[in-house]
Enzyme design. Sequence first.
Site, short mmCIF file in Angstrom:
data_model
loop_
_atom_site.label_atom_id
_atom_site.label_comp_id
_atom_site.label_asym_id
_atom_site.label_seq_id
_atom_site.Cartn_x
_atom_site.Cartn_y
_atom_site.Cartn_z
CG HIS A 53 -1.67 -0.99 1.69
ND1 HIS A 53 -1.21 -2.06 2.40
CD2 HIS A 53 -3.01 -1.19 1.52
CE1 HIS A 53 -2.22 -2.89 2.64
NE2 HIS A 53 -3.30 -2.41 2.11
CG ASP A 70 -8.58 -10.80 8.79
OD1 ASP A 70 -8.40 -11.99 8.51
OD2 ASP A 70 -8.21 -9.87 8.05
CG HIS A 112 -10.64 -11.41 4.15
ND1 HIS A 112 -10.21 -10.45 3.28
CD2 HIS A 112 -9.91 -11.23 5.28
CE1 HIS A 112 -9.27 -9.71 3.87
NE2 HIS A 112 -9.07 -10.18 5.08
CG ASP A 142 2.02 -0.86 3.34
OD1 ASP A 142 1.26 -0.60 4.29
OD2 ASP A 142 1.71 -1.64 2.40
CO LIG Z 1 -5.77 -9.68 2.40
CO LIG Z 2 -7.22 -10.43 6.47
#
Ligand SMILES: [Co+2]
Ligand SMILES: [Co+2]
Lengths: 430, 430, 430, 430
Positions: free
Chosen positions: B99, B305, B269, B102
């Site tokens: 990203h 997560d 996810h 980052d």
């Molecule tokens: Co991911």
């Molecule tokens: Co994740």
Amino acid sequence: MTDFFKGIPAIKFEGAQSDNEFAFRHYNPDEVVLGKPMKDHLRFAAAYWHSFAWPGGDPFGGQTFQRPWFGDTMADAKLKADVAFEMFQILGVPYYCFHDADMRPEGANFAESARNLDEMTEYLAEKQAESGVKLLWGTANLFSHRRFMSGAATNPDPDVFAYSAATIKTCMDATIRLGGENYVLWGGREGYETLLNTDMGRERAQAGAMLQMVVDYKHKTGFKGAILIEPKPQEPTKHQYDYDVATVYGFLKDFGLEGEVQVNVEQGHAILAGHSFEHELALARELGIFGSIDMNRNDYQSGWDTDQFPNNVPEMALAYYEVLRAGGFKTGGTNFDAKLRRQSLDPEDLILAHVGGMDACAAGLKAAAAMLEDGKLEAARNERYSGWDTSDLLGLDLSTIETRVRELDIQPEPRSGKQERLENLVNKYL
Amino acid sequence: MTDFFKGIPAIKFEGAQSDNEFAFRHYNPDEVVLGKPMKDHLRFAAAYWHSFAWPGGDPFGGQTFQRPWFGDTMADAKLKADVAFEMFQILGVPYYCFHDADMRPEGANFAESARNLDEMTEYLAEKQAESGVKLLWGTANLFSHRRFMSGAATNPDPDVFAYSAATIKTCMDATIRLGGENYVLWGGREGYETLLNTDMGRERAQAGAMLQMVVDYKHKTGFKGAILIEPKPQEPTKHQYDYDVATVYGFLKDFGLEGEVQVNVEQGHAILAGHSFEHELALARELGIFGSIDMNRNDYQSGWDTDQFPNNVPEMALAYYEVLRAGGFKTGGTNFDAKLRRQSLDPEDLILAHVGGMDACAAGLKAAAAMLEDGKLEAARNERYSGWDTSDLLGLDLSTIETRVRELDIQPEPRSGKQERLENLVNKYL
Amino acid sequence: MTDFFKGIPAIKFEGAQSDNEFAFRHYNPDEVVLGKPMKDHLRFAAAYWHSFAWPGGDPFGGQTFQRPWFGDTMADAKLKADVAFEMFQILGVPYYCFHDADMRPEGANFAESARNLDEMTEYLAEKQAESGVKLLWGTANLFSHRRFMSGAATNPDPDVFAYSAATIKTCMDATIRLGGENYVLWGGREGYETLLNTDMGRERAQAGAMLQMVVDYKHKTGFKGAILIEPKPQEPTKHQYDYDVATVYGFLKDFGLEGEVQVNVEQGHAILAGHSFEHELALARELGIFGSIDMNRNDYQSGWDTDQFPNNVPEMALAYYEVLRAGGFKTGGTNFDAKLRRQSLDPEDLILAHVGGMDACAAGLKAAAAMLEDGKLEAARNERYSGWDTSDLLGLDLSTIETRVRELDIQPEPRSGKQERLENLVNKYL
Amino acid sequence: MTDFFKGIPAIKFEGAQSDNEFAFRHYNPDEVVLGKPMKDHLRFAAAYWHSFAWPGGDPFGGQTFQRPWFGDTMADAKLKADVAFEMFQILGVPYYCFHDADMRPEGANFAESARNLDEMTEYLAEKQAESGVKLLWGTANLFSHRRFMSGAATNPDPDVFAYSAATIKTCMDATIRLGGENYVLWGGREGYETLLNTDMGRERAQAGAMLQMVVDYKHKTGFKGAILIEPKPQEPTKHQYDYDVATVYGFLKDFGLEGEVQVNVEQGHAILAGHSFEHELALARELGIFGSIDMNRNDYQSGWDTDQFPNNVPEMALAYYEVLRAGGFKTGGTNFDAKLRRQSLDPEDLILAHVGGMDACAAGLKAAAAMLEDGKLEAARNERYSGWDTSDLLGLDLSTIETRVRELDIQPEPRSGKQERLENLVNKYL
Ligand SMILES: [Co+2]
Ligand SMILES: [Co+2]
Ligand SMILES: [Co+2]
Ligand SMILES: [Co+2]
Ligand SMILES: [Co+2]
Ligand SMILES: [Co+2]
Ligand SMILES: [Co+2]
Ligand SMILES: [Co+2]
């Protein structure tokens, strides 16, 4: 008159202060809410299956209910119908719903099952005429019999597809004969137990073809009701294809049926899919596929579908709020796809469970109507997005927008989402 | 050379019997599997964010990691890049992902952030050239900064939409400059905390418009990589619009983008959405939108997560089996969107977590390839549906089918689904 | 007076019809319910941490709140205290709760942290004296700092145990100095991330020893308040030792502390552990360890602890019903361990979130009191078990009972559990 | 010999490379592992109920299996027993387990049911003698019949308590007659559907009294086997009193029975309670109440008890690792409380499901034994806590410890927990 409900009076509205268990405290059928009698907003329906066909079993125990109509003769089926219509009239529900398997004995083969269905359909038509009770929707039970163990439309065996298609036709015919206002498909076995033996591509194509046949038959017969799919993520199968509203929408788009088919949203199924009921209703509305609701309740601590009678009025207010924002029911209604707890053995339990559910719905509807009428919630929502009312952004491209951000040195300042204040506001109407 | 990983050797394949923690036991990059070197099947990528930008916090505690590059200067960012590329080379991963947030310090405004991004992009381009490590995908972080607290594309404030669009443009530019093979959108804040303040219709339309802009910009720039959406049901928001593969598919169909956009499926996810990883992969394949995977693991006992490094080889074999059945990765690959547990403080932990993950992937891939090569699983599947190979049913209508069922007196006889036998078969390859 | 809450009036009771957001509609502190002013039933407390120390971060984003007291000087801490007491007085809550880390800056070492705590304790003592606001409970934050990443009492490193014990002592001292009515232990890191590196036997023994030290110190100092453990199943750790009420009870029994320690039950933690809030409260009562409650709400669709302000009155009525059946609070009270949603940025949000929560509690309490006063629910419960009132069975042995079953040919006949009727009854009071 | 399994050979060990479905690839009964034949480590048992009494129903569908012994005559029961012992011998399992209701027809009253049980017990005794197959445990089915719908020991009706006590006595008698090595209590209905009609205090006392009677009868009869409770959090009831290992422990302590009763831990029940299987096993070991295991598997995406045959070897290795650390089974063993998927109709499915499960157990055991033998995992664990080996902290008090922290200026420095490295290490043995 049977004597099953002997001594139980027709339920009347007595107002919130009533101490009479056998009275409505909130449901006043003719009371006008947002310009319409409450009964026409709610369009209550009772479910034949849970109330009259379910024996009270669960995965660890068998039958608890002992009903005089349990058996597999036509006489049993007619007694069951008699009692069912007595309940509909005691409650004053304008509608009921059925599966073929609820109301006719299973025959030795397709033809005999169909004959039984025909005969019972005529019997129910008479009961409807006598009582004024109408059919909200019919549906085919394509999940209980062992022939459907690996799916109906999505079965690896074409013979099961054929049997299912033929059964659906007879159920649509019965629905039409009984003046049903919708026809529902719930694909309890349309999914899989293990991916290892499943061809998802084939099964998806089969399901699409069946749905197309249903739509075609609707048009061929001139049926004016809506075709509804009832989403559920799992149970009985490990994974069901009609997972939730968003999944059904993608499926409909794929087969070009989004203008032909709507959804029947059940609270418990929304919960199992990881959504709130109001989410599913709002999404269905935004996608243009909102049809009808199954107003039962799931236990939040259970991982399975408990199909309990609803009783949490604040939650129900939020649900009816979304129904009202969708313009209310057209062909749809409020079906109680709810069963007694298996320890609730008495005829009184069956009546009072519905009374409590109807009253909670009425209270929820009234709160929702007041919220909508007041307009504060919608005003706050509109105000939050008001910047978009005059924005041209959605017509631009990334480069143009980037230039604008640089030139105007846009530095967005967050504004409060006011969640707690809005929650307080909702509580004011309850 | 920094001294962060001092003393840690480049990781080599030593075979299953090796006792060396700092060696691969299964991942042998050039070993040919199904006609292709393992490295070209797996296309491993390391994630910049979890490995180098995440401080080790959780909702109940702050930073645990102490990295020499933590800080917000360009010098810190360059030291971070140096260490990152050292890790990529120690591991021998051919790809990485990032990203914007980052790898560049946040600037005082958009222009300064963009300038920082440009400078770091050039720096990374040099590192790529030196090392041969390539970019699998880039993406924009539109969820960490408080300006995005109410969404990026779906924000009630058009200024945030604008800021997001501009940011995406710069991230796509950086991705293109670095030769990225995909561009990913993960809508961490594209959802809602409460329906009460949310206009789902508007937000959906905004999201569709943004995605169209991204696709248009791809075509305008001639970018050849894939545009990928990464579904996730919730967290950080209560409800995210890109819930799962089926939901994303419906969204794409709604905006006519199903030919333009694919999915990046993450195991964790999938789990949060109530699916198995292999389900999501198989569904993406059947819908024609399979793109890439985030190969991390979720804790089955947690409701959030956890982004753990993967280690359960039987599960991974089932995942790669679906990848292979989809024809393998085209532009996609195996990204470790995985973070160390916050107690794993040492540089060795960072290396060995990846080594273990890569090895487990390799073992899973080899098992999957063996299953596919043997063909027994596919043979059993095809046999199960073989009745359909010669069936004309899908071209008929309900009435015709009903007549046939009656005339032939079709009475389908269920056949065993053989789930346990197929599960045993899978275990044979492990 | 700071100007943080400038313009916000003290909240007064105006009755259910009030349209004033800044008024109570149900909480009327001096209104007598079951012979006691409402305020003495509810014993409201506000939490220092969520309201004043939490910056609004979540796992995917950082600070959203911008408070003038954010910083780490003593001046910041005092400004925070000034604002906190202003909120307590605007709300009219009689109590507050704190962790050391909420109210004093972290020092460079233990001694400096302790000094800061001492100084702030004196400052708070003055604020209490001025305002009349009292301390419901104090507690030590043994989870945020990285030193506690692997546990406090249950840390593999004895130095952390020592640091924790010393910290608890200073927090108990502060609680005593401030006239606190309870001391709470929440073991956020007392659990594990992976069994692979965990010696559960040692950790359990360490936890038991620490709890014994706390109890000993209570007796040594003559502290008259209750020692409370707050159960939670997980989050932050994968698995926490104080999973739920039943688990804490077994732990207390094991160390012989069941007469010394009670539980502080939080709604959200009950939900995460797979229970209803009322279950945990009823169980604590039956086990004789009911102490106090954290009255916040968890999102049923999330798998993590959302700590939302409560608003579902029917659920809260069931909770207070169990509190009343336990004889009400002795030293305990109703603490709002609730935080604003991170998008609720405004000072008004902080006030109104508490107003809504307090009002919902008051409405729940009144309904619970009415249920109890009416006595119908308890009458039905007692009637259901009345067969036991005269039974001698529990004093017999298996053989004797078998003989009796044979001789009397006992064939038990099930009776309705009447769940729906009782649910209807509850709704009558709401 | 019946012809149900006609053509299916006795299953033999053929090694990992075997392509024969009807052979063990890992389970080699006499292979010595950690100084003991594998069969004596694993002590496999097959379950009478799922394999022979369950008709294949689920909440949405009825019987799928068609077995020649389905019926309610003594002849049916004997045919069922014949087939069952044929399966035990084909598989080479040394043990089986039963409920009374699995193996005898329900009689018209208690006396007739008991007579049927006696007769079948004698029949099974002969089959045991002929085959050498032994009884791992017996248990009473106190949940299927409608008389138990509101509980057995915890029923509001003392008559049901009496009927349950008498039934338990007959089942204990049968277990003793058949040389059973344990007696199990699973309280499927010992819990509640709604707190509104439940007196948790009374029910708890009733459950304690019943357990005391069972223990007394064990001593009175001189039965040498273990009394085991099988925890499960819910399903069939909304909430079960024997929620998990920690809950059962607290219950045992409350009634002073922790020295008399152990637990039978089932993987699926651990999952439903929010734990990993290995957690429950490790906790039972640390609490001194580890007894036996039900080795089946739950689907992680389902919220109910799926009772599948186990197949994930890495998970099973972690489970057997905890069993080995507990010293292995004493009276306990590995029971397959697992049922075929309801689509697995064939006799072969029944055999091969067990073969796969036994093989996966054997592979898991061997990996666990290798881990333990190598000692690296235990060495790492011990090293992590080694600071405690010489610590005097647990004998001190808070004040003394505080003084020490101040004087030594203790500033604990966190050390890596090395989770990923340990996970890699585990994978090495698999
Ligand atoms: Co991911
Ligand atoms: Co994740
Ligand atoms: Co349902
Ligand atoms: Co339904
Ligand atoms: Co909490
Ligand atoms: Co709390
Ligand atoms: Co089970
Ligand atoms: Co079991």
